[in-house]
Write an enzyme that holds these catalytic residues in place. Sequence first.
Site, PDB file in Angstrom:
ATOM      1  N   LYS A  13      10.624  41.878  10.718  1.00 20.35           N
ATOM      2  CA  LYS A  13      11.965  42.481  10.754  1.00 20.35           C
ATOM      3  C   LYS A  13      11.959  43.740  11.611  1.00 20.35           C
ATOM      4  CE  LYS A  13      11.068  46.221   7.925  1.00 20.35           C
ATOM      5  NZ  LYS A  13      10.919  47.581   8.425  1.00 20.35           N
ATOM      6  N   PRO A  97       2.570  43.140  14.443  1.00 21.52           N
ATOM      7  CA  PRO A  97       1.730  44.345  14.473  1.00 21.52           C
ATOM      8  C   PRO A  97       1.499  44.885  13.057  1.00 21.52           C
ATOM      9  CG  PRO A  97       3.470  44.508  16.124  1.00 21.52           C
ATOM     10  CD  PRO A  97       3.758  43.255  15.328  1.00 21.52           C
ATOM     11  N   ALA A  99       0.889  47.593  10.184  1.00 19.71           N
ATOM     12  CA  ALA A  99       1.337  48.972   9.944  1.00 19.71           C
ATOM     13  C   ALA A  99       2.234  49.457  11.087  1.00 19.71           C
ATOM     14  CB  ALA A  99       0.147  49.917   9.758  1.00 19.71           C
ATOM     15  N   GLY A 103       7.318  45.240   8.752  1.00 19.35           N
ATOM     16  CA  GLY A 103       7.332  44.577   7.436  1.00 19.35           C
ATOM     17  C   GLY A 103       6.365  43.416   7.286  1.00 19.35           C
ATOM     18  N   GLY A 104       5.283  43.414   8.050  1.00 17.84           N
ATOM     19  CA  GLY A 104       4.356  42.265   8.030  1.00 17.84           C
ATOM     20  C   GLY A 104       3.844  41.914   6.637  1.00 17.84           C
ATOM     21  N   GLY A 105       3.342  42.909   5.917  1.00 21.43           N
ATOM     22  CA  GLY A 105       2.794  42.643   4.580  1.00 21.43           C
ATOM     23  C   GLY A 105       3.872  42.158   3.618  1.00 21.43           C
ATOM     24  N   SER A 107       6.679  40.666   4.397  1.00 26.33           N
ATOM     25  CA  SER A 107       7.082  39.327   4.813  1.00 26.33           C
ATOM     26  C   SER A 107       6.070  38.290   4.328  1.00 26.33           C
ATOM     27  CB  SER A 107       7.206  39.270   6.340  1.00 26.33           C
ATOM     28  OG  SER A 107       7.418  37.947   6.759  1.00 26.33           O
ATOM     29  N   ASP A 139      10.562  46.263   0.468  1.00 28.57           N
ATOM     30  CA  ASP A 139      11.045  45.414   1.562  1.00 28.57           C
ATOM     31  C   ASP A 139      10.893  43.923   1.271  1.00 28.57           C
ATOM     32  OD1 ASP A 139      11.712  47.596   3.054  1.00 28.57           O
ATOM     33  OD2 ASP A 139      10.082  47.413   4.511  1.00 28.57           O
TER      34      ASP A 139
HETATM   35  P1  ATP Z   1       5.240  49.596   5.526  1.00 29.44           P
HETATM   36  O1  ATP Z   1       6.437  50.068   6.290  1.00 29.44           O
HETATM   37  O2  ATP Z   1       5.542  49.034   4.160  1.00 29.44           O
HETATM   38  O3  ATP Z   1       4.090  50.555   5.554  1.00 29.44           O
HETATM   39  P2  ATP Z   1       4.507  48.054   7.792  1.00 29.44           P
HETATM   40  O4  ATP Z   1       5.439  47.029   8.225  1.00 29.44           O
HETATM   41  O5  ATP Z   1       4.500  49.344   8.547  1.00 29.44           O
HETATM   42  O6  ATP Z   1       4.746  48.308   6.265  1.00 29.44           O
HETATM   43  P3  ATP Z   1       2.288  46.281   7.240  1.00 29.44           P
HETATM   44  O7  ATP Z   1       1.883  45.434   8.405  1.00 29.44           O
HETATM   45  O8  ATP Z   1       3.030  45.637   6.141  1.00 29.44           O
HETATM   46  O9  ATP Z   1       3.036  47.552   7.804  1.00 29.44           O
HETATM   47  O10 ATP Z   1       0.938  46.949   6.697  1.00 29.44           O
HETATM   48  C1  ATP Z   1       0.867  48.104   5.925  1.00 29.44           C
HETATM   49  C2  ATP Z   1      -0.511  48.157   5.275  1.00 29.44           C
HETATM   50  O11 ATP Z   1      -0.552  47.198   4.225  1.00 29.44           O
HETATM   51  C3  ATP Z   1      -1.652  47.782   6.225  1.00 29.44           C
HETATM   52  O12 ATP Z   1      -2.294  48.923   6.685  1.00 29.44           O
HETATM   53  C4  ATP Z   1      -2.592  46.910   5.389  1.00 29.44           C
HETATM   54  O13 ATP Z   1      -3.743  47.620   5.021  1.00 29.44           O
HETATM   55  C5  ATP Z   1      -1.817  46.587   4.109  1.00 29.44           C
HETATM   56  N1  ATP Z   1      -1.599  45.145   3.858  1.00 29.44           N
HETATM   57  C6  ATP Z   1      -1.716  44.533   2.676  1.00 29.44           C
HETATM   58  N2  ATP Z   1      -1.414  43.228   2.766  1.00 29.44           N
HETATM   59  C7  ATP Z   1      -1.100  42.985   4.046  1.00 29.44           C
HETATM   60  C8  ATP Z   1      -0.707  41.817   4.743  1.00 29.44           C
HETATM   61  N3  ATP Z   1      -0.588  40.617   4.144  1.00 29.44           N
HETATM   62  N4  ATP Z   1      -0.427  41.950   6.040  1.00 29.44           N
HETATM   63  C9  ATP Z   1      -0.534  43.168   6.647  1.00 29.44           C
HETATM   64  N5  ATP Z   1      -0.927  44.287   6.040  1.00 29.44           N
HETATM   65  C10 ATP Z   1      -1.205  44.215   4.742  1.00 29.44           C
END
Ligand code: ATP
Length: 313
Positions: A13, A97, A99, A103-105, A107, A139
């Site tokens: 997202k 990407p 972090a 919203g990868g985690g 999602s 999220d």
């Molecule tokens: P947020 O805004 O919630 O911090 P983001 O979109 O910036 O999320 P994500 O890719 O969700 O970032 O990753 C945040 C942290 O969550 C990563 O540093 C990682 O250690 C941890 N994490 C736990 N599970 C996952 C996953 N399935 N995919 C990616 N990161 C994950």
Amino acid sequence: MALASLRVPSFAKINLGLEVLGLRQDGYHELRTIFQTVNLKDDIVLRRKRSSGITVECDHPDVPTDERNLAFKAAWELARRADIKGGLAIQIEKRIPVAGGMGGGSSNAAAVLLGLDRMWGLGLGPAGLHPIARSLGADVPYFLVGGTALGLARGDEVFPLWRQIAAQVVIVDPQRPVSTAAVFRRIDARLTPRENSNTIFRFVSRDLEGGWAFSVLSNDLEEAALEEAPDLAAKVKRIRRVLAREGAMLASLSGSGSTYFGLFDDPIRARRAREGLAAEGFDARTARTLSHGQYRTAWSRWASPGRARVRTR
Ligand code: ATP
């Protein structure tokens, strides 16, 4: 029908505008944002296994594969609540990407909930999965719905917009991680509660009138993120210059960053922006928005027993 394995998409997202209105009693921030799915995705394979327990494999070195992984937490919590015994293997192919504010985690967690709901034949659907999604992260509920949606409260109260945005998105990963916690600490230091702020609602009401008002949108986290990382600020200046030159309708940080994006109505301009950014040495790619309907269709196409990728027992 219970399935032995299933391959599901897990889309990223972006935030089209984000307002931080105040700090809540529960320690979370009161937010308003417009969420938008893009067609950049991770792929997740869910597979029943003979041995007990949940295992996670991921091809990205920064993603934990133990019980800290949000996909693991989602599976564990759903299995507990639905009283499912037996083992599960989760395999994540990362393209979103890490972090990066996309919203990868979250999602991944929602994709596992939706996928296991189908694989285990639970029939809960997005509404039945919502309480678990909410307990996993602010999220996560959005990814049960997808498309263009208003997010309120912690971002976990989600309302699809009547009109869905169809646009090209240029996504830039400045390769400069920023700590979400540090960005919010900066925000807290200067936060004055402002429940009356209404830019997101102005955007939504223009939507009802049949127009888009991208110019009213901004991300309250951007200034704090750029103060936190002055070297990122220098990169963002260059990124914004290219996006503006090619006529982006909106150029913004996504979430707390550090992914930066430009929104375009014209694929040729979007392509030129990507090429311009690549020429300046940035990791840039083009994607497009997915509407709520396209999100649902992608799900039913990928996660259907009729696909060759899916085996039934
Ligand atoms: P947020 O805004 O919630 O911090 P983001 O979109 O910036 O999320 P994500 O890719 O969700 O970032 O990753 C945040 C942290 O969550 C990563 O540093 C990682 O250690 C941890 N994490 C736990 N599970 C996952 C996953 N399935 N995919 C990616 N990161 C994950």
